[in-house]
Design an enzyme around this catalytic site. Structure first.
Site, PDB file in Angstrom:
ATOM      1  N   GLN A  88       0.847  -1.201   0.000  1.00  0.00           N
ATOM      2  CA  GLN A  88       0.000   0.000   0.000  1.00  0.00           C
ATOM      3  C   GLN A  88       0.877   1.244   0.000  1.00  0.00           C
ATOM      4  OE1 GLN A  88      -3.484  -0.553   2.997  1.00  0.00           O
ATOM      5  NE2 GLN A  88      -1.899  -1.966   3.657  1.00  0.00           N
ATOM      6  N   ASN A  89       2.178   1.034   0.155  1.00  0.00           N
ATOM      7  CA  ASN A  89       3.079   2.179   0.319  1.00  0.00           C
ATOM      8  C   ASN A  89       3.401   2.831  -1.023  1.00  0.00           C
ATOM      9  OD1 ASN A  89       3.063   1.448   2.950  1.00  0.00           O
ATOM     10  ND2 ASN A  89       5.095   0.502   2.957  1.00  0.00           N
ATOM     11  N   VAL A  90       3.579   4.144  -0.962  1.00  0.00           N
ATOM     12  CA  VAL A  90       3.900   4.891  -2.174  1.00  0.00           C
ATOM     13  C   VAL A  90       5.393   5.198  -2.241  1.00  0.00           C
ATOM     14  CG1 VAL A  90       1.562   5.809  -2.451  1.00  0.00           C
ATOM     15  CG2 VAL A  90       3.202   7.065  -1.042  1.00  0.00           C
ATOM     16  N   ASP A  91       6.163   4.753  -1.227  1.00  0.00           N
ATOM     17  CA  ASP A  91       7.621   4.912  -1.311  1.00  0.00           C
ATOM     18  C   ASP A  91       8.204   3.810  -2.198  1.00  0.00           C
ATOM     19  OD1 ASP A  91       8.485   2.522   0.236  1.00  0.00           O
ATOM     20  OD2 ASP A  91       7.643   3.557   1.979  1.00  0.00           O
ATOM     21  N   HIS A 106      -1.638   1.437  -4.157  1.00  0.00           N
ATOM     22  CA  HIS A 106      -2.033   2.834  -3.924  1.00  0.00           C
ATOM     23  C   HIS A 106      -1.135   3.820  -4.674  1.00  0.00           C
ATOM     24  CE1 HIS A 106      -4.264   1.655   0.068  1.00  0.00           C
ATOM     25  NE2 HIS A 106      -4.956   1.358  -1.016  1.00  0.00           N
ATOM     26  N   CYS A 133       2.968  17.529 -18.945  1.00  0.00           N
ATOM     27  CA  CYS A 133       2.977  16.071 -19.058  1.00  0.00           C
ATOM     28  C   CYS A 133       3.953  15.668 -20.178  1.00  0.00           C
ATOM     29  CB  CYS A 133       1.567  15.581 -19.385  1.00  0.00           C
ATOM     30  SG  CYS A 133       1.504  13.843 -19.880  1.00  0.00           S
ATOM     31  N   GLY A 172       2.756  -4.612   8.947  1.00  0.00           N
ATOM     32  CA  GLY A 172       2.815  -3.178   9.202  1.00  0.00           C
ATOM     33  C   GLY A 172       1.676  -2.371   8.620  1.00  0.00           C
ATOM     34  N   SER A 174      -2.484  -1.000   9.510  1.00  0.00           N
ATOM     35  CA  SER A 174      -3.466  -0.888  10.597  1.00  0.00           C
ATOM     36  C   SER A 174      -4.757  -1.633  10.294  1.00  0.00           C
ATOM     37  CB  SER A 174      -3.782   0.591  10.851  1.00  0.00           C
ATOM     38  OG  SER A 174      -4.283   1.182   9.662  1.00  0.00           O
TER      39      SER A 174
HETATM   40  C1  BJW Z   1       4.621  -1.026  12.654  1.00  0.00           C
HETATM   41  C2  BJW Z   1       5.811  -0.366  12.916  1.00  0.00           C
HETATM   42  C3  BJW Z   1       6.956  -1.149  12.891  1.00  0.00           C
HETATM   43  C4  BJW Z   1       4.266   1.104  13.019  1.00  0.00           C
HETATM   44  N1  BJW Z   1       6.885  -2.455  12.625  1.00  0.00           N
HETATM   45  N2  BJW Z   1       4.570  -2.338  12.394  1.00  0.00           N
HETATM   46  C5  BJW Z   1     -15.724  -0.907   3.123  1.00  0.00           C
HETATM   47  C6  BJW Z   1     -15.348  -1.757   2.112  1.00  0.00           C
HETATM   48  C7  BJW Z   1     -14.660  -1.288   0.994  1.00  0.00           C
HETATM   49  C8  BJW Z   1     -14.319   0.060   0.883  1.00  0.00           C
HETATM   50  C9  BJW Z   1     -14.701   0.914   1.907  1.00  0.00           C
HETATM   51  C10 BJW Z   1     -15.383   0.441   2.991  1.00  0.00           C
HETATM   52  N3  BJW Z   1     -15.654   1.499   3.795  1.00  0.00           N
HETATM   53  C11 BJW Z   1     -15.110   2.596   3.222  1.00  0.00           C
HETATM   54  C12 BJW Z   1     -14.520   2.271   2.077  1.00  0.00           C
HETATM   55  C13 BJW Z   1     -13.812   3.213   1.178  1.00  0.00           C
HETATM   56  C14 BJW Z   1     -12.407   3.601   1.540  1.00  0.00           C
HETATM   57  C15 BJW Z   1     -11.991   3.179   2.950  1.00  0.00           C
HETATM   58  O1  BJW Z   1     -11.392   2.168   3.185  1.00  0.00           O
HETATM   59  N4  BJW Z   1     -12.265   4.050   3.931  1.00  0.00           N
HETATM   60  C16 BJW Z   1     -11.862   3.773   5.315  1.00  0.00           C
HETATM   61  C17 BJW Z   1     -11.563   5.086   5.995  1.00  0.00           C
HETATM   62  C18 BJW Z   1     -12.944   2.946   5.987  1.00  0.00           C
HETATM   63  N5  BJW Z   1     -11.518   2.973   0.583  1.00  0.00           N
HETATM   64  C19 BJW Z   1     -11.317   3.516  -0.624  1.00  0.00           C
HETATM   65  O2  BJW Z   1     -11.870   4.557  -0.965  1.00  0.00           O
HETATM   66  C20 BJW Z   1     -10.385   2.788  -1.562  1.00  0.00           C
HETATM   67  N6  BJW Z   1     -11.027   2.563  -2.797  1.00  0.00           N
HETATM   68  C21 BJW Z   1     -12.088   1.736  -2.896  1.00  0.00           C
HETATM   69  O3  BJW Z   1     -12.553   1.146  -1.939  1.00  0.00           O
HETATM   70  O4  BJW Z   1     -12.541   1.598  -4.184  1.00  0.00           O
HETATM   71  C22 BJW Z   1     -13.689   0.734  -4.392  1.00  0.00           C
HETATM   72  C23 BJW Z   1     -13.360  -0.722  -4.414  1.00  0.00           C
HETATM   73  C24 BJW Z   1     -14.300  -1.655  -4.009  1.00  0.00           C
HETATM   74  C25 BJW Z   1     -14.012  -3.015  -4.044  1.00  0.00           C
HETATM   75  C26 BJW Z   1     -12.801  -3.461  -4.512  1.00  0.00           C
HETATM   76  C27 BJW Z   1     -11.876  -2.541  -4.921  1.00  0.00           C
HETATM   77  C28 BJW Z   1     -12.135  -1.177  -4.837  1.00  0.00           C
HETATM   78  C29 BJW Z   1      -9.134   3.613  -1.836  1.00  0.00           C
HETATM   79  C30 BJW Z   1      -8.268   3.734  -0.636  1.00  0.00           C
HETATM   80  C31 BJW Z   1      -7.075   4.632  -0.938  1.00  0.00           C
HETATM   81  C32 BJW Z   1      -6.190   4.827   0.288  1.00  0.00           C
HETATM   82  N7  BJW Z   1      -5.224   5.823   0.008  1.00  0.00           N
HETATM   83  C33 BJW Z   1      -4.228   6.149   1.037  1.00  0.00           C
HETATM   84  C34 BJW Z   1      -3.471   7.414   0.583  1.00  0.00           C
HETATM   85  C35 BJW Z   1      -2.473   7.048  -0.539  1.00  0.00           C
HETATM   86  C36 BJW Z   1      -1.636   8.205  -0.934  1.00  0.00           C
HETATM   87  C37 BJW Z   1      -0.741   8.682   0.185  1.00  0.00           C
HETATM   88  O5  BJW Z   1       0.186   7.943   0.561  1.00  0.00           O
HETATM   89  O6  BJW Z   1      -0.956   9.795   0.672  1.00  0.00           O
HETATM   90  O7  BJW Z   1      -3.339   5.046   1.228  1.00  0.00           O
HETATM   91  S1  BJW Z   1      -4.947   6.385   2.662  1.00  0.00           S
HETATM   92  C38 BJW Z   1      -3.569   5.713   3.541  1.00  0.00           C
HETATM   93  O8  BJW Z   1      -3.999   4.552   4.289  1.00  0.00           O
HETATM   94  C39 BJW Z   1      -2.596   5.204   2.467  1.00  0.00           C
HETATM   95  C40 BJW Z   1      -2.191   3.869   3.021  1.00  0.00           C
HETATM   96  O9  BJW Z   1      -1.678   3.047   1.993  1.00  0.00           O
HETATM   97  C41 BJW Z   1      -3.450   3.388   3.673  1.00  0.00           C
HETATM   98  C42 BJW Z   1      -3.236   2.308   4.709  1.00  0.00           C
HETATM   99  O10 BJW Z   1      -2.458   2.786   5.764  1.00  0.00           O
HETATM  100  P1  BJW Z   1      -1.435   1.819   6.485  1.00  0.00           P
HETATM  101  O11 BJW Z   1      -0.356   1.454   5.574  1.00  0.00           O
HETATM  102  O12 BJW Z   1      -2.173   0.717   7.144  1.00  0.00           O
HETATM  103  O13 BJW Z   1      -0.797   2.832   7.564  1.00  0.00           O
HETATM  104  P2  BJW Z   1      -1.291   3.151   9.064  1.00  0.00           P
HETATM  105  O14 BJW Z   1      -0.563   4.363   9.516  1.00  0.00           O
HETATM  106  O15 BJW Z   1      -2.761   3.187   9.156  1.00  0.00           O
HETATM  107  O16 BJW Z   1      -0.828   1.892   9.909  1.00  0.00           O
HETATM  108  C43 BJW Z   1       0.538   1.572  10.115  1.00  0.00           C
HETATM  109  C44 BJW Z   1       0.604   0.309  10.954  1.00  0.00           C
HETATM  110  O17 BJW Z   1       1.971  -0.047  11.122  1.00  0.00           O
HETATM  111  C45 BJW Z   1       0.007   0.467  12.370  1.00  0.00           C
HETATM  112  O18 BJW Z   1      -0.789  -0.683  12.685  1.00  0.00           O
HETATM  113  C46 BJW Z   1       1.236   0.514  13.257  1.00  0.00           C
HETATM  114  O19 BJW Z   1       0.996  -0.036  14.561  1.00  0.00           O
HETATM  115  C47 BJW Z   1       2.204  -0.347  12.493  1.00  0.00           C
HETATM  116  N8  BJW Z   1       3.617  -0.056  12.742  1.00  0.00           N
HETATM  117  N9  BJW Z   1       5.527   0.965  13.184  1.00  0.00           N
HETATM  118  C48 BJW Z   1       5.652  -3.005  12.397  1.00  0.00           C
HETATM  119  N10 BJW Z   1       8.174  -0.600  13.173  1.00  0.00           N
END
Ligand code: BJW
Length: 229
Positions: A88-91, A106, A133, A172, A174
């Protein structure tokens, strides 16, 4: 060999110095999610959104892969086509550690997407100053990242791999963002064993057959050493 899908999130890069999203001092501290991570926010305030992503793109120059990225590159060398590494990372730290087949669901910071012609171009500099572009010449580039409400990249390929997977490992993340948060249930329902490696229990930890908690830089190499023997 075991058909394996690995999903990584911000926690795998945390020890490299890349901030996570939802932890204290995370990326969104000081920002509302809907200020920077939705198409609507980009249309309303492109200057703020570009500044956010331009700063993160520039900061990639100051970070390096950590032992978790390195171990995952070793896993790819060991499993070959049996592994799909989805991040999911963009790095670009998986690539810099040596992984070659990473699926960035992502998007990527070092890529720009043209709103005019839809072409994705490699990009290392800022976008806030409105560059043209490289494909069509229009000054309509945006960060090539997937915002809320947009469809993540290559979902068909991911679900096909989850259909076949014997092992699904989440590292890693959430478990707060769908569809990635639902992969564990999908894979388990199709017969995969599921494992979580995270510093603390994620929101979906109860869905996994097994969960190990600690820093990715320790847990990931340990798991991969054991798997590859
Ligand atoms: C460590 C550590 C260490 C720390 N060692 N661990 C229900 C079902 C389906 C969809 C939805 C739904 N309800 C709502 C939705 C829509 C929405 C959604 O999910 N909303 C939520 C708020 C509920 N989703 C969407 O809109 C997505 N699209 C979509 O659903 O399209 C329709 C579809 C339907 C069916 C199939 C397919 C598609 C798009 C989501 C786009 C997310 N974009 C982002 C931004 C990207 C650009 C940017 O980087 O700025 O992506 S949001 C952000 O969150 C980013 C990340 O990739 C993503 C996940 O975050 P991640 O990686 O989990 O980070 P953290 O900070 O949350 O967690 C870090 C974890 O690491 C923690 O647990 C720490 O404890 C741990 N940690 N140090 C090990 N050293």
């Amino acid at each position: 060999m075991t058909k394996t899908v690995v999903l990584t999130g911000a926690g795998v890069s945390a020890e490299s110095g890349v901030p996570t999203f939802r932890d204290a001092r995370g990326l969104w501290e000081g920002y509302q999610v809907d200020e920077v991570a939705t198409p609507r926010a980009f249309r309303a305030r492109p200057d703020i959104v570009h500044a956010f992503y331009d700063a993160r793109r520039a900061s990639l120059e100051t970070v390096e892969p950590n032992p978790a990225h390195v171990a995952l590159a070793r896993l790819e060398a060991g499993l070959g086509d049996e592994l799909l590494l989805v991040t999911q990372n963009v790095d670009d730290l998986h690539e810099r550690a040596g992984s070659t087949g990473v699926l960035h669901m992502h998007g990527q910071l070092r890529s720009a997407l043209c709103v005019g012609c839809d072409v994705r171009s490699p990009w290392t500099g800022p976008l806030g100053d409105g560059p043209d572009c490289p494909a069509c010449g229009a000054p309509e580039l945006r960060p090539d990242v997937v915002w809320f409400g947009e469809l993540p990249y290559e979902m068909d390929r991911i679900f096909a791999a989850l259909d076949e997977a014997e092992l699904f490992v989440s590292i890693g993340t959430s478990g707060a963002v769908y569809p990635a948060a639902g992969f564990v249930q999908y894979a388990a329902a199709r017969g995969a064993r599921t494992l979580e490696l995270n510093i603390e229990p994620s929101e979906g930890t109860h869905w996994f057959h097994e969960a190990r908690h600690g820093p990715a830089s320790v847990l990931v190499p340990e798991w991969i050493d054991r798997l590859l023997g």
